[in-house]
Write a protein that holds these residues in place. Structure first.
Motif, PDB file in Angstrom:
ATOM      1  N   ALA A  68      20.496  40.627  47.242  1.00  0.00           N
ATOM      2  CA  ALA A  68      20.387  41.668  46.227  1.00  0.00           C
ATOM      3  C   ALA A  68      21.654  42.517  46.314  1.00  0.00           C
ATOM      4  CB  ALA A  68      19.138  42.513  46.485  1.00  0.00           C
ATOM      5  N   THR A  69      22.565  42.309  45.366  1.00  0.00           N
ATOM      6  CA  THR A  69      23.877  42.956  45.450  1.00  0.00           C
ATOM      7  C   THR A  69      24.007  44.181  44.567  1.00  0.00           C
ATOM      8  OG1 THR A  69      24.728  41.487  43.716  1.00  0.00           O
ATOM      9  CG2 THR A  69      24.989  40.762  46.000  1.00  0.00           C
ATOM     10  N   ALA A  70      22.982  44.499  43.791  1.00  0.00           N
ATOM     11  CA  ALA A  70      23.116  45.583  42.816  1.00  0.00           C
ATOM     12  C   ALA A  70      23.439  46.916  43.476  1.00  0.00           C
ATOM     13  CB  ALA A  70      21.829  45.694  41.989  1.00  0.00           C
ATOM     14  N   SER A  71      22.907  47.149  44.685  1.00  0.00           N
ATOM     15  CA  SER A  71      23.106  48.445  45.336  1.00  0.00           C
ATOM     16  C   SER A  71      24.346  48.497  46.222  1.00  0.00           C
ATOM     17  CB  SER A  71      21.865  48.787  46.179  1.00  0.00           C
ATOM     18  OG  SER A  71      21.695  47.843  47.222  1.00  0.00           O
ATOM     19  N   LEU A  72      25.117  47.418  46.304  1.00  0.00           N
ATOM     20  CA  LEU A  72      26.286  47.392  47.178  1.00  0.00           C
ATOM     21  C   LEU A  72      27.467  48.117  46.556  1.00  0.00           C
ATOM     22  CD1 LEU A  72      26.207  43.667  48.391  1.00  0.00           C
ATOM     23  CD2 LEU A  72      25.161  45.670  49.458  1.00  0.00           C
ATOM     24  N   PRO A  73      28.357  48.667  47.386  1.00  0.00           N
ATOM     25  CA  PRO A  73      29.606  49.236  46.859  1.00  0.00           C
ATOM     26  C   PRO A  73      30.372  48.173  46.067  1.00  0.00           C
ATOM     27  CG  PRO A  73      29.300  49.841  49.160  1.00  0.00           C
ATOM     28  CD  PRO A  73      28.239  48.827  48.846  1.00  0.00           C
ATOM     29  N   PHE A  74      31.153  48.618  45.099  1.00  0.00           N
ATOM     30  CA  PHE A  74      31.794  47.685  44.166  1.00  0.00           C
ATOM     31  C   PHE A  74      32.601  46.606  44.873  1.00  0.00           C
ATOM     32  CE2 PHE A  74      35.597  46.463  41.746  1.00  0.00           C
ATOM     33  CZ  PHE A  74      34.982  45.823  40.677  1.00  0.00           C
ATOM     34  N   GLU A  75      33.475  46.983  45.804  1.00  0.00           N
ATOM     35  CA  GLU A  75      34.339  46.001  46.452  1.00  0.00           C
ATOM     36  C   GLU A  75      33.535  44.981  47.253  1.00  0.00           C
ATOM     37  OE1 GLU A  75      37.475  45.336  46.087  1.00  0.00           O
ATOM     38  OE2 GLU A  75      37.722  46.969  44.644  1.00  0.00           O
ATOM     39  N   LEU A  76      32.501  45.460  47.955  1.00  0.00           N
ATOM     40  CA  LEU A  76      31.671  44.541  48.743  1.00  0.00           C
ATOM     41  C   LEU A  76      30.867  43.641  47.821  1.00  0.00           C
ATOM     42  CD1 LEU A  76      30.610  43.545  51.434  1.00  0.00           C
ATOM     43  CD2 LEU A  76      28.941  45.421  51.411  1.00  0.00           C
ATOM     44  N   ARG A  77      30.379  44.191  46.722  1.00  0.00           N
ATOM     45  CA  ARG A  77      29.628  43.387  45.756  1.00  0.00           C
ATOM     46  C   ARG A  77      30.513  42.303  45.168  1.00  0.00           C
ATOM     47  NH1 ARG A  77      28.021  47.257  42.809  1.00  0.00           N
ATOM     48  NH2 ARG A  77      29.356  47.073  40.977  1.00  0.00           N
ATOM     49  N   LYS A  78      31.765  42.633  44.923  1.00  0.00           N
ATOM     50  CA  LYS A  78      32.709  41.660  44.373  1.00  0.00           C
ATOM     51  C   LYS A  78      32.957  40.520  45.358  1.00  0.00           C
ATOM     52  CE  LYS A  78      37.436  41.333  42.547  1.00  0.00           C
ATOM     53  NZ  LYS A  78      38.684  42.100  42.262  1.00  0.00           N
ATOM     54  N   VAL A 165      29.927  48.930  55.376  1.00  0.00           N
ATOM     55  CA  VAL A 165      29.924  49.927  54.305  1.00  0.00           C
ATOM     56  C   VAL A 165      28.616  49.827  53.520  1.00  0.00           C
ATOM     57  CG1 VAL A 165      32.444  49.988  54.069  1.00  0.00           C
ATOM     58  CG2 VAL A 165      31.122  48.340  52.706  1.00  0.00           C
ATOM     59  N   LEU A 166      27.624  49.164  54.116  1.00  0.00           N
ATOM     60  CA  LEU A 166      26.345  49.012  53.449  1.00  0.00           C
ATOM     61  C   LEU A 166      25.660  50.363  53.304  1.00  0.00           C
ATOM     62  CD1 LEU A 166      24.910  45.843  55.260  1.00  0.00           C
ATOM     63  CD2 LEU A 166      25.789  45.970  52.919  1.00  0.00           C
ATOM     64  N   PRO A 167      25.005  50.598  52.172  1.00  0.00           N
ATOM     65  CA  PRO A 167      24.272  51.855  52.003  1.00  0.00           C
ATOM     66  C   PRO A 167      23.082  51.902  52.955  1.00  0.00           C
ATOM     67  CG  PRO A 167      23.821  50.359  50.182  1.00  0.00           C
ATOM     68  CD  PRO A 167      24.935  49.742  50.971  1.00  0.00           C
ATOM     69  N   ALA A 168      22.637  53.099  53.277  1.00  0.00           N
ATOM     70  CA  ALA A 168      21.525  53.252  54.220  1.00  0.00           C
ATOM     71  C   ALA A 168      20.245  52.605  53.706  1.00  0.00           C
ATOM     72  CB  ALA A 168      21.286  54.739  54.494  1.00  0.00           C
ATOM     73  N   SER A 169      20.140  52.468  52.403  1.00  0.00           N
ATOM     74  CA  SER A 169      18.922  51.899  51.817  1.00  0.00           C
ATOM     75  C   SER A 169      18.910  50.370  51.832  1.00  0.00           C
ATOM     76  CB  SER A 169      18.763  52.383  50.369  1.00  0.00           C
ATOM     77  OG  SER A 169      19.883  51.970  49.584  1.00  0.00           O
ATOM     78  N   TYR A 170      20.013  49.755  52.215  1.00  0.00           N
ATOM     79  CA  TYR A 170      20.098  48.297  52.165  1.00  0.00           C
ATOM     80  C   TYR A 170      19.195  47.676  53.223  1.00  0.00           C
ATOM     81  CZ  TYR A 170      21.909  43.548  52.198  1.00  0.00           C
ATOM     82  OH  TYR A 170      22.015  42.175  52.147  1.00  0.00           O
ATOM     83  N   ARG A 171      18.474  46.632  52.850  1.00  0.00           N
ATOM     84  CA  ARG A 171      17.627  45.888  53.773  1.00  0.00           C
ATOM     85  C   ARG A 171      17.974  44.411  53.688  1.00  0.00           C
ATOM     86  NH1 ARG A 171      17.331  50.200  55.046  1.00  0.00           N
ATOM     87  NH2 ARG A 171      15.536  51.573  55.434  1.00  0.00           N
ATOM     88  N   GLN A 172      18.246  43.824  54.847  1.00  0.00           N
ATOM     89  CA  GLN A 172      18.571  42.407  54.905  1.00  0.00           C
ATOM     90  C   GLN A 172      17.351  41.577  54.523  1.00  0.00           C
ATOM     91  OE1 GLN A 172      21.401  40.712  55.415  1.00  0.00           O
ATOM     92  NE2 GLN A 172      20.231  38.824  55.148  1.00  0.00           N
ATOM     93  N   ALA A 173      17.534  40.619  53.643  1.00  0.00           N
ATOM     94  CA  ALA A 173      16.428  39.758  53.226  1.00  0.00           C
ATOM     95  C   ALA A 173      15.960  38.910  54.402  1.00  0.00           C
ATOM     96  CB  ALA A 173      16.860  38.867  52.070  1.00  0.00           C
ATOM     97  N   PRO A 174      14.655  38.672  54.538  1.00  0.00           N
ATOM     98  CA  PRO A 174      14.163  37.841  55.644  1.00  0.00           C
ATOM     99  C   PRO A 174      14.615  36.393  55.492  1.00  0.00           C
ATOM    100  CG  PRO A 174      12.385  38.322  54.090  1.00  0.00           C
ATOM    101  CD  PRO A 174      13.563  39.167  53.680  1.00  0.00           C
ATOM    102  N   ALA A 175      14.703  35.706  56.625  1.00  0.00           N
ATOM    103  CA  ALA A 175      15.097  34.296  56.611  1.00  0.00           C
ATOM    104  C   ALA A 175      14.015  33.459  55.945  1.00  0.00           C
ATOM    105  CB  ALA A 175      15.333  33.808  58.037  1.00  0.00           C
ATOM    106  N   THR A 176      14.450  32.398  55.277  1.00  0.00           N
ATOM    107  CA  THR A 176      13.527  31.487  54.608  1.00  0.00           C
ATOM    108  C   THR A 176      13.888  30.049  54.967  1.00  0.00           C
ATOM    109  OG1 THR A 176      14.932  31.435  52.629  1.00  0.00           O
ATOM    110  CG2 THR A 176      13.129  33.048  52.654  1.00  0.00           C
ATOM    111  N   PRO A 177      12.923  29.115  54.901  1.00  0.00           N
ATOM    112  CA  PRO A 177      13.231  27.702  55.206  1.00  0.00           C
ATOM    113  C   PRO A 177      14.278  27.151  54.244  1.00  0.00           C
ATOM    114  CG  PRO A 177      10.863  28.084  55.163  1.00  0.00           C
ATOM    115  CD  PRO A 177      11.499  29.316  54.606  1.00  0.00           C
ATOM    116  N   LEU A 178      15.100  26.246  54.736  1.00  0.00           N
ATOM    117  CA  LEU A 178      16.113  25.631  53.883  1.00  0.00           C
ATOM    118  C   LEU A 178      15.463  24.842  52.761  1.00  0.00           C
ATOM    119  CD1 LEU A 178      18.972  24.837  53.137  1.00  0.00           C
ATOM    120  CD2 LEU A 178      18.919  23.091  54.920  1.00  0.00           C
ATOM    121  N   VAL A 179      14.398  24.125  53.074  1.00  0.00           N
ATOM    122  CA  VAL A 179      13.701  23.327  52.075  1.00  0.00           C
ATOM    123  C   VAL A 179      12.296  23.888  51.901  1.00  0.00           C
ATOM    124  CG1 VAL A 179      12.779  21.058  51.476  1.00  0.00           C
ATOM    125  CG2 VAL A 179      15.005  21.246  52.590  1.00  0.00           C
TER     126      VAL A 179
END
Length: 215
Positions: A68-78, A165-179
């Motif tokens: 989810a990149t919408a909340s990232l700073p512009f340069e990091l989102r790019k 430079v991640l915002p404080a509200s950023y949460r890493q998505a949980p890991a998911t199976p490859l398949v």
């Protein structure tokens, strides 16, 4: 030329080569898990024709889809959009934990795919050429095995910030199976139409005085 200057030049050449690799390679393609009508499972970077009657599941795709990149700073989102990072890890894997820690500490948004089933292993083999873990992709660049120095150099070359430079509200998505194997639809027995009950024959009550006797 001093040894220090030679070492500096070698590192510079490596970073330049990495940057060139990033700019020239296309985004990683999805890997499809294809189950044919005969039950045979294959993996391919191209989906089968619609007329093949095969069941298709996307086994892996570029990491940008899982971030989810919408909340990232512009340069990091790019950077994350151009060179998405995907970590492939396994259970009880010490180097995988070190790799994850590096990415989180540096503030690199990434997708994590776990390898725990035969289907996962086959898909990883199709993507990387072997089953060694951890495995990292930065855009289309592949890094096999964890090396703090090597991974740092490639993240630098891709343009990721050296510190978070991640915002404080950023949460890493949980890991998911490859398949993710699509569940087999349960066979349901068609409901049989209810058989209408036979109409009951009306019962005529007997006359109270069938013989017509009078008193």
């Amino acid at each position: 030329m001093t040894s220090h200057a030679i070492k500096f030049a070698a590192v510079g050449a490596l970073l330049a080569l990495a940057a060139g690799t990033f700019s020239s390679l296309a985004q990683a393609q999805p890997i499809y898990r294809i189950v044919g009508p005969d039950g045979k499972v294959t993996f391919s970077d191209k989906p089968p024709p619609a007329t093949s009657n095969a069941t298709v599941t996307a086994a892996g795709a570029d990491g940008a889809r899982g971030i989810a990149t919408a909340s990232l700073p512009f340069e990091l989102r790019k950077v994350a959009g151009q060179y998405p990072v995907t970590l492939y890890s396994g259970e009880n894997c010490g180097p995988c934990a070190s790799a994850r820690s590096l990415l989180i500490t540096r503030g690199v948004p990434f997708t994590e795919k776990t390898i725990s089933t035969n289907e996962d292993s086959q898909a990883l083999q199709r993507i990387s050429g072997d089953n060694s873990l951890p495995f990292l992709t930065i855009g289309s660049q592949q890094l096999k095995g964890f090396s703090d120095a090597e991974w740092t150099q490639f993240l630098d070359a891709a343009g990721y910030p050296k510190s978070s430079v991640l915002p404080a509200s950023y949460r890493q998505a949980p890991a998911t199976p490859l398949v993710t194997v699509a569940p087999t639809p349960a066979t349901t027995t068609a409901a049989r139409p209810a058989t209408p009950a036979a109409p009951s024959t009306p019962v005529t009550p007997p006359p109270s005085n069938p013989a017509g006797i009078r008193f």
